[in-house]
Write a protein that holds these residues in place. Structure first.
Motif, short mmCIF file in Angstrom:
data_model
loop_
_atom_site.label_atom_id
_atom_site.label_comp_id
_atom_site.label_asym_id
_atom_site.label_seq_id
_atom_site.Cartn_x
_atom_site.Cartn_y
_atom_site.Cartn_z
N LEU A 50 0.81 -1.11 0.09
CA LEU A 50 0.10 0.13 0.07
C LEU A 50 0.89 1.20 -0.11
O LEU A 50 0.46 2.12 -0.45
N THR A 51 2.09 1.08 0.57
CA THR A 51 2.80 2.34 0.58
C THR A 51 2.87 3.10 -0.59
O THR A 51 3.38 4.20 -0.68
N ALA A 54 -1.20 2.69 -3.04
CA ALA A 54 -2.50 3.27 -2.58
C ALA A 54 -3.61 3.39 -3.69
O ALA A 54 -4.79 3.45 -3.43
N VAL A 105 12.80 11.90 11.99
CA VAL A 105 12.35 11.99 10.48
C VAL A 105 13.71 12.15 9.56
O VAL A 105 13.67 11.51 8.40
N SER A 106 14.56 12.70 10.28
CA SER A 106 15.87 13.03 9.28
C SER A 106 16.77 11.59 9.24
O SER A 106 17.20 11.47 8.04
N LEU A 108 15.04 8.81 8.81
CA LEU A 108 14.40 7.77 7.89
C LEU A 108 14.77 8.52 6.52
O LEU A 108 14.83 7.60 5.47
N GLU A 109 15.18 9.97 6.51
CA GLU A 109 15.36 10.38 5.24
C GLU A 109 16.67 10.25 4.62
O GLU A 109 17.20 10.09 3.46
N ARG A 125 8.90 15.68 -3.90
CA ARG A 125 8.45 16.16 -2.70
C ARG A 125 7.32 15.25 -2.36
O ARG A 125 6.99 15.32 -0.96
N ASP A 126 6.57 14.60 -2.86
CA ASP A 126 5.23 14.21 -2.61
C ASP A 126 5.31 12.63 -2.35
O ASP A 126 4.55 11.86 -2.69
N ILE A 127 6.06 12.34 -1.31
CA ILE A 127 6.42 11.13 -1.01
C ILE A 127 5.30 10.79 0.10
O ILE A 127 4.86 11.66 0.90
N PRO A 128 4.43 9.74 -0.09
CA PRO A 128 3.45 9.38 0.69
C PRO A 128 4.51 9.10 2.16
O PRO A 128 5.18 8.34 2.16
N ALA A 129 3.61 9.51 3.42
CA ALA A 129 4.28 9.48 4.51
C ALA A 129 4.58 7.91 4.89
O ALA A 129 5.53 7.72 5.49
N GLY A 130 3.35 7.04 4.43
CA GLY A 130 3.88 5.56 4.74
C GLY A 130 5.09 5.12 4.11
O GLY A 130 5.74 4.13 4.90
N LEU A 132 8.00 6.78 3.44
CA LEU A 132 8.90 7.23 4.29
C LEU A 132 9.43 6.26 5.64
O LEU A 132 10.18 6.32 5.92
N CYS A 133 8.02 6.13 6.16
CA CYS A 133 7.92 5.45 7.45
C CYS A 133 8.12 3.90 7.27
O CYS A 133 8.09 3.16 8.21
N LEU B 100 -1.29 7.00 6.59
CA LEU B 100 -0.15 7.44 6.32
C LEU B 100 0.16 7.49 4.70
O LEU B 100 0.92 7.92 4.31
N ASN B 101 -0.57 6.51 4.09
CA ASN B 101 -0.36 6.21 2.64
C ASN B 101 -1.39 7.09 1.87
O ASN B 101 -1.17 7.33 0.63
N PHE B 102 -2.23 7.93 2.67
CA PHE B 102 -3.07 8.91 1.82
C PHE B 102 -2.80 10.56 2.32
O PHE B 102 -3.43 11.41 2.03
N VAL B 103 -1.57 10.58 2.76
CA VAL B 103 -0.95 11.85 3.30
C VAL B 103 0.70 12.05 2.76
O VAL B 103 1.04 11.02 3.44
N THR B 104 0.96 12.89 2.21
CA THR B 104 2.37 13.07 1.92
C THR B 104 3.26 13.87 2.85
O THR B 104 2.66 14.42 3.90
N VAL B 105 4.26 13.56 3.08
CA VAL B 105 5.33 13.96 4.14
C VAL B 105 5.43 15.40 4.13
O VAL B 105 5.23 16.30 4.97
N SER B 106 5.28 16.08 2.95
CA SER B 106 5.35 17.58 2.64
C SER B 106 4.11 18.25 3.40
O SER B 106 4.14 19.09 4.01
N ARG B 125 15.80 19.44 13.83
CA ARG B 125 15.87 18.44 12.55
C ARG B 125 15.55 17.01 13.22
O ARG B 125 15.27 16.13 12.52
N ILE B 127 12.98 15.57 14.74
CA ILE B 127 11.61 15.04 14.95
C ILE B 127 11.43 13.91 15.16
O ILE B 127 11.82 13.29 13.96
N ALA B 129 9.57 10.66 14.10
CA ALA B 129 9.00 10.50 12.94
C ALA B 129 7.20 10.37 13.64
O ALA B 129 6.43 10.94 12.98
#
Lengths: 351, 351
Positions: A50-51, A54, A105-106, A108-109, A125-130, A132-133, B100-106, B125, B127, B129
């Motif tokens: 799903l990451t 989706a 977060v840093s 993970l990045e 820039r539009d990485i799904p948060a899932g 990155l996590c 988390l798959n439906f929202v971006t990191v940015s 920096r 933070i 996650a």
């Protein structure tokens, strides 16, 4: 903590498509062997899929039983290996959310695997948060089964490093080694190239031989394979390195002596591509025939496949749930049972 | 989907310390009223507390029953409101990971509440996650209960906006409105300042009056309160705005006419701070006395408090689990039941 005499191994596949010969060479074959010497869990990773899928959940759904059927067809035995569905194991999500508090977060990045994959997928820039996590989610998968051995591609090794960082932070916070660290095991064979010689074999790339390929499909794929473009006449010397047919023979031909002899003759000159390809065709036909047969039988009885996944998932649910409770208890989160009250005593209600 | 005749409201508190008069004025008081007109869930947010307290889990653990006891002491009735423990509701973690798959990191990084709180906590920096991801977790909390009304401070309103963005993405992906949007309700009273006039009342700031304050503590706190530093003699005109004693009288004095009269006389000159403070002391003593008494009774019976939380959590577990299953089913994730197989038919096994 229930000690197991066998080392625990966690592997699995994202349920985004049926498996192919690349999966067989890189992991399925060894999984069939490992299920005797190891306590093996195979994760049908629909949540991880799903990451970055989706937008196409139907694809993930349709491939859950496909992948499970592939497992059974190659000889994974549900009585010896546990096949389980990731989305049906709540403890994995609970541990993922917990671990996100133990990684920045840093960090993970900076994960090289994540950086590469973000680039490969063109997320920008539009990485799904899932997405990155997902290293934290993978740490949850590995630790929930108490796996100490995790077979991964070379490019995935940084993910195991990150898992172990989280493990150390959890153990430090708990004040004791509640979780074991895991070792990444990188298969000796390396990644099988596509039939077109491209680095990655994939269904979407159209350069994969599926596990259920028909005799004609195998034949066509072998015929289309790249050899040495400089090897024009049979009597010319030919190159073995980077020659897709040899790469496949190395991966699949059980007769190592014959392959060594072929290599020598090919390098010297006097061995034609046709002979090589005939050999590879024979080898692959012999390999795939029983898998295809077993797969066709299984396809007639999806209820059996489903039941294997259901039973494996039930077992995995209790294993992962138990680990989760051990971790939260070791970390000192509140427990909703009278015992917790008795342990804590009246101190609980004095601020 | 179980339709409820009453609107569903979700509130709660991080379990990082016992509650104080600021919580009473801003939310507890209205929760006692709302439990009749609304289906009310109160979340003991220990998981959320972890997002910035992973280094001090003992504090989170110790305050779970403290906060629950505060709820019961002010008149929250477990028969009418559901008090539940966040970490014991796996569906919340599962939905968090899904969202988390439906929202971006940015998008998470742009959330004004998160930006402010990252600054306030000095994370820089580094933070965690989990902290960056907490808007997705809050969306999980809200939607899992199908809450349509969420009381929040003005600074938290962007979180509800983000929840609704996720809700719309889920509904779009599902092709139907599987989840309702939520409305942020911002209390009219605003945030109660500390007794020292600082914007935020907090136990750690040493400027809070706890709900279980003794008569002497209340008396000392009122005496220490800032009024108008320019109001030196009784006959001088005084300022009402920004005068902490008046802010507290506005928040707590049931006699609105008396407060209005006090304000007029204070502005005109001739009303001394001593009279004001005596009134506020009387008002707060009358407010806190029954809460303190009830709290002392509850402290003798932590088993009762625990049982209220346990029963509430059991109920919440089934409600949130049901919502989670509706969402994953609407999105089309694979379901491990024979029905799913029957619905999908043999198509499942044809790639």
């Amino acid at each position: 903590m229930t000690a197991s005499p066998k080392p625990v191994i966690l592997t699995g596949d994202r349920t985004t498509g049926p498996l192919h010969l690349g999966h067989y060479a890189g992991s399925l074959k060894s999984r069939v062997t490992l299920q005797d010497s190891h306590r093996q869990y195979l994760l049908l990773a629909d949540t991880q899929a799903l990451t970055d899928n989706a937008h196409d959940i139907g694809r993930i759904r349709r491939n859950v039983l496909e992948v499970a059927t592939d497992y059974l067809a190659v000889g994974i035995d549900p009585a010896r290996s546990t096949i389980c569905l990731q989305s049906q194991l709540p403890a994995l999500a609970e541990l993922s959310m917990l671990y996100l508090n133990f990684v920045t977060v840093s960090r993970l990045e900076r994960n090289p695997t994540i950086k590469d994959e973000i680039r490969a997928r063109g997320f920008g820039r539009d990485i799904p948060a899932g997405f990155l996590c997902y290293p934290a989610a993978q740490a949850a998968d590995i630790t929930a089964f108490r796996a100490t051995i995790v077979p991964v591609g070379a490019d995935q090794a940084p993910l195991i490093e990150q898992t172990n960082e989280i493990v150390r932070r959890i153990n430090t916070t708990a004040g004791r080694d509640v979780l074991p660290e895991a070792t990444a095991v990188i298969p000796a064979t390396g990644r099988l190239p596509g039939v077109d010689g491209k680095a990655k074999m994939s269904k979407s790339g159209g350069n994969a031989i599926p596990l259920s390929a028909s005799p004609d499909e195998i034949h066509a794929a072998v015929n289309a394979m790249y050899t040495d473009p400089g090897h024009l006449r049979v009597e010319d010397p030919g190159r073995v390195e980077g020659n897709v047919v040899f790469t496949y023979l190395d991966a699949f031909d059980p007769d190592r002596n014959l392959v060594a002899e072929f290599k020598e003759r090919y390098r010297f000159g006097g061995l034609g591509d046709a002979v090589l390809k005939r050999r590879l065709d024979d080898v692959l036909q012999a390999l795939v025939a029983p898998i295809r047969k077993r797969r066709a039988e299984l396809a007639k009885d999806p209820g059996y496949v489903l039941e294997a996944v259901r039973a494996g998932t039930d077992h995995a649910r209790s294993v992962t749930q138990e680990t989760k409770e051990e971790i939260t208890s070791a970390l000192g989160l509140f427990r909703l049972d009278p015992l917790a009250l008795a342990e804590a005593g009246p101190a609980l209600l004095t601020a």
